[in-house]
Design an enzyme around this catalytic site. Structure first.
Site, PDB file in Angstrom:
ATOM      1  N   GLY A 123       0.806  -1.216   0.000  1.00 46.60           N
ATOM      2  CA  GLY A 123       0.000   0.000   0.000  1.00 46.60           C
ATOM      3  C   GLY A 123       0.840   1.267   0.000  1.00 46.60           C
ATOM      4  O   GLY A 123       0.584   2.199  -0.769  1.00 46.60           O
ATOM      5  N   ARG A 178       8.848 -24.344   4.138  1.00 47.94           N
ATOM      6  CA  ARG A 178       8.071 -24.139   5.361  1.00 47.94           C
ATOM      7  C   ARG A 178       7.008 -25.191   5.595  1.00 47.94           C
ATOM      8  O   ARG A 178       6.859 -25.707   6.699  1.00 47.94           O
ATOM      9  CB  ARG A 178       7.399 -22.763   5.299  1.00 47.94           C
ATOM     10  CG  ARG A 178       8.396 -21.663   5.376  1.00 47.94           C
ATOM     11  CD  ARG A 178       7.781 -20.312   5.225  1.00 47.94           C
ATOM     12  NE  ARG A 178       8.825 -19.323   5.458  1.00 47.94           N
ATOM     13  CZ  ARG A 178       8.650 -18.009   5.373  1.00 47.94           C
ATOM     14  NH1 ARG A 178       7.475 -17.528   5.041  1.00 47.94           N
ATOM     15  NH2 ARG A 178       9.645 -17.194   5.609  1.00 47.94           N
TER      16      ARG A 178
END
Lengths: 638, 257
Positions: A46, A331
């Site tokens: 953003g 992961r």
């Protein structure tokens, strides 16, 4: 339903982005100021988008619920950011970063998007260096790199253990420069509560000023959501406490399709849960796995202190199961292996839900000082939380929810199924497929914000005729009324159960039935439990205070009310996808040795769920994933 | 463990506010300070009373949202830690703990323990950046940055913008905050072209926001959760003086003094 058009440009993979940039329409420089754009969220995606769009000349209004745009959760990313610079001469390339990301995501991402991400990765490092981001350096002054989480090349750039902070401050400072120039209108302490769609196009948002409580509307030609992920649907996660799904969920209910909500990432190296007062989990950077060795006792129920367990009675299970990647296995794989060890009764620590991450060998090899130089702040953080000294005893770690690959569906231009609504960073369903590689979230957030969206949004703005619409339009009144009604309803229940107690209970359902291992039976139970909990919430929740003031209980209540709806979609998506892939492990779909088993024949698609009204099952739309360049293979890290 | 809290409650900016006492019982020593406050708030809300408002988010010492004055010490008793990193094991069973918001004219109280710190953002907006619009950057390795400069820049850049330095300072000065950014960018080669302009503008903004002057008490560096040294303030003063006397166009705009 609207057919999903990914709008992937034609041509060879390596040429698509350049060709597309040429083919897109441009907005004349003098016309840019006539296009107001709303950016919601000031994390990496953003803040970088708001700054860049403003630099280009657009009129930007930027919103964040924090008191300052500098506090978004990107700030907490520790490890680093990937880029295909090949500064280390170890064989990296744009294609290799692309390939690693597609494969790491278990072949559930769009080739063209991921290739573009790898292409612009180098520009990100250049841009951040130009802003004065204090990246780690070699003595000669060149940038330092490290290998990170599952990569076999050293392509990760970092700034101590605070890479996210430094990259975010770079973007924040660029944004503040534009605010100081009067070019960006910044609205901190302001939370988006709904999206306004006029004639099928996103034309504005309705927000609540969190200080005064006022409900306000803002209109624009395009809306950009950069509102992050929804990991907090699990209550306990490594996300900041205020991270939430409200902006994207409200957009979903206004017609934006939600992509792959069941693709959530469980990070292997977090500090284990210690008690039921716990409010959040703390991540220990994955970079620790470069020097730490993961192990549990070989014998079930071995409760001796770790240093009393001899070498031959330890099970370095990642090294044993995945000899070529060892402790650096991706992961999802590392997390599941830890869970499996604990399920077998070999977990460590007071709750037995933990495995050791041991630095004894690394300290013996390079000395405690070298380890302190590499990870000093992380070791300090660990000691502060657990009261144990990781230089002397192994750390205890356990997987925790960390990141969400799912998000609002977007096309190649990062536009959702609502024209004019663009979604960037973790909020979109993203380039990470079913599993994100370490140090790739920062890369994607900044790629979207600095380089991709600022180019693609121009095509929408230039090719769309905009009827004059301001906040006096009846559509704004109607959405404001919806928002006010929801607020009144939350305040009006006046029951006796706190918002947090519902959130905690929802999190428990999600973690147990839609966490690291999922089954048809568990998900079916969750799909019965969640609506029941939601019903109880609306009957017995207590939200003290009023709507016309700073009211943190009300803020939280609105977010949890949305999580209570959204959780159902996550479970529905997890139930329908009967294959295992990446972070989504269905126990019914595994190989003989317990690895995830993909089903490309039936599930090589993006599931884009479309809202069909209250009480009606959402519609499943499928975007088939076509692999023209890479060969679909069963992932193996052995 | 059981503790007694004396908490500043203030309904809004114009309310005079005051201390209210709350018991916090059955708290685990392994709970964080904010988790202890969560517990107290859960109790209040279950009785339909408004919770104690306090700023928080990441709860791992990096976002800079949390901001409590605990027994008169910014961020509480643990050195080099933000409020969210303080655990209850740092307090003794039966203790009475006083919790107040940051106190500074430039940080008006919004509610209870939450203050308005937007003045810090405006100091950054005044000049705490490198002007480098997206797109024009050369290859990152084209500019060499000596490791020592990068390390020292990183020490200063570690600031989380919490405002503890202001709260701890007897003059409520924002010098440590401002100087940390001046030093971070001033130590990097990329920050050199705007070095004079930056320091003059940021210092002017700091003054305009109503922060006090620095008289080198040094309280700020003790309160700083990132342990940023007041060396950065000396550096800022040196840069400022040099900019005012030799800074070119900026000098003409603002003049010495």
């Amino acid at each position: 339903m609207t057919p999903l058009d990914s709008r992937v440009p034609a041509g060879p993979l390596a040429e698509k982005w350049d060709r597309h940039k040429f083919e897109m329409q441009l907005v004349n420089p003098a016309n840019k100021r006539k296009h107001p754009i709303i950016v919601v969220g000031t994390g990496l995606a953003g803040a970088s988008a708001a700054a860049t769009l403003s630099e280009l000349g657009y009129r930007v209004q930027c919103f964040c619920f924090h008191d300052s745009p500098r506090r978004a959760h990107s700030i907490a990313a520790q490890g680093g950011i990937n880029a295909a610079k090949n500064y280390q001469n170890d064989g990296d390339s744009v294609f290799r970063l692309f390939y690693d990301t597609i494969k790491g995501g278990d072949f559930r991402a769009r080739e063209a998007n991921v290739y573009r991400l790898a292409q612009v990765s180098g520009n990100i490092i250049d841009q951040c260096a130009a802003q004065g981001v204090p990246f780690a350096r070699e003595y000669g002054g060149l940038l330092a790199n490290r290998s990170f989480g599952g990569a076999q090349v050293s392509r990760t750039f970092y700034a101590r253990g605070q890479t996210g902070q430094q990259l975010l401050l770079g973007a924040y400072q660029a944004l503040e420069r534009q605010i100081g120039r009067g070019a960006v209108e910044m609205h901190p302490h302001t939370e988006m509560l709904d999206l306004v769609v006029v004639d099928g196009r996103a034309r504005g948002i309705v927000v609540r000023d969190l200080v005064t409580g006022r409900i306000e509307s803002y209109a624009a030609h395009a809306v950009v959501l950069a509102t992050g992920g929804y990991g907090n649907v699990f209550f306990l996660s490594t996300n900041a406490r205020n991270c939430n799904v409200t902006a994207t969920w409200r957009a979903y209910k206004r017609g934006a399709a939600f992509g792959n909500p069941c693709f959530t990432q469980i990070h292997p190296t977090c500090i284990p849960v210690s008690g039921d007062y716990q409010s959040k989990l703390t991540l220990m950077s994955e970079s620790l796995r470069n020097d730490g060795r993961v192990w549990v006792p070989a014998r079930i129920g071995d409760a001796r202190p770790p240093r009393d367990i001899p070498e031959d009675e330890r099970d370095y299970f990642l090294e044993r199961k995945y000899p070529s990647f060892g402790n650096l296995a991706p992961r999802d794989i590392a997390s599941r292996a830890a869970k499996q060890a604990c399920d077998e009764g070999r977990g460590v620590g007071p709750t037995r839900l933990g495995v050791y991450l041991d630095f004894a060998d690394a300290i013996a090899r390079v000395g405690a000082q070298a380890i302190r130089d590499r990870y000093g702040n992380l070791f300090d953080m660990y000691e502060r939380i657990t009261d144990e000294n990781p230089y002397a005893v192994p750390m205890r770690i356990y997987p925790a929810v960390h990141y969400t690959m799912g998000g609002l569906w977007v096309d190649y231009n990062l536009m959702s199924t609502i024209p004019g609504l663009h979604v960037i960073g973790e909020a979109n369903f993203s380039d990470h497929g079913a599993n994100r590689l370490g140090a790739s979230a920062l890369m994607q957030g900044l790629a979207d914000g600095y380089f991709v969206l600022p180019a693609t949004i121009g095509d929408y703005l230039a090719s769309t005729p905009f009827a004059p619409v301001d906040t006096s339009h009846p559509a704004f009144r109607a959405v404001e009324a919806d928002v006010a009604e929801r607020t009144t309803r939350l305040l009006g229940v006046r029951g006796n159960r706190t918002v947090d107690s519902f959130h905690r209970q929802l999190g428990k359902i999600m973690w147990e039935k839609c966490g690291m291992a999922r089954t048809e039976a568990g998900l079916t139970e969750a799909l019965a439990d969640i609506p029941a909990l939601r019903e109880e919430f609306w009957r017995t929740v207590t939200v003290p205070g009023s709507g016309q003031e700073l009211n943190q209980a009300l803020e939280k209540a609105g977010r949890v009310a949305d999580f209570l709806e959204f959780a159902e979609l996550v479970c529905l998506d997890a139930l329908h996808r009967t294959e295992s892939c990446g972070g989504h492990f269905r126990e019914e779909s595994q190989t003989a040795d317990g690895e995830a088993l993909r089903d490309d024949a039936h599930f090589a698609y993006v599931a884009a769920w479309e809202y069909a009204g209250e009480g009606t099952a959402p519609v499943l739309n499928k975007e088939p994933l076509e692999f023209e360049t890479v060969h679909l293979s069963q992932r193996s890290y052995k | 463990m059981d503790v007694t809290l004396r908490v500043w409650r203030q309904r809004g900016p114009s309310d005079p506010g005051g201390i209210v006492e709350y018991p916090a019982t059955g708290v685990s020593p392994d709970a964080s300070f904010l988790e202890m406050l969560d517990l107290v708030n859960e109790g209040l809300m279950a009785r339909g009373e408004p919770p104690i408002a306090f700023a928080h988010d990441c709860r791992e010492g990096i976002c800079g949202a949390c901001s409590l004055m605990i027994d008169g010490i910014a961020h509480g008793p643990m050195a080099g830690a933000a409020t969210c990193q303080v655990h209850m094991r740092s307090f003794s069973d039966g203790a009475t703990i006083t919790i107040e918001p940051w106190r500074a004219a430039a940080f008006p109280v919004l509610k209870d323990l939450i203050v308005d710190r937007s003045a810090l953002d405006r100091i950054i907006a005044a000049g705490g950046f490198v002007t480098a619009a997206t797109g024009g950057a050369q290859d990152a390795n084209a500019v060499l940055v000596p490791k020592e400069a990068a390390d020292r820049a990183m020490d200063a850049a570690a600031c989380i913008g919490c405002g503890a330095c202001v709260a701890a300072c007897p003059n409520a000065s924002a010098s440590l905050f401002t100087a940390a950014k001046v030093s971070h960018l001033g130590l990097m080669p990329q920050g050199q072209p705007e070095r004079s302009r930056r320091v003059i503008r940021m210092v002017a903004q700091m003054d305009a926001e109503g922060f006090g002057d620095c008289t080198l008490f040094g309280e700020c560096q003790d309160a700083c959760p990132k342990e940023i040294s007041i060396d950065v303030i000396a550096r800022m003063h040196r840069d400022h003086m040099r900019a005012v006397w030799f800074g070119g166009e900026e000098r003409a705009e603002t003049g010495p003094g």
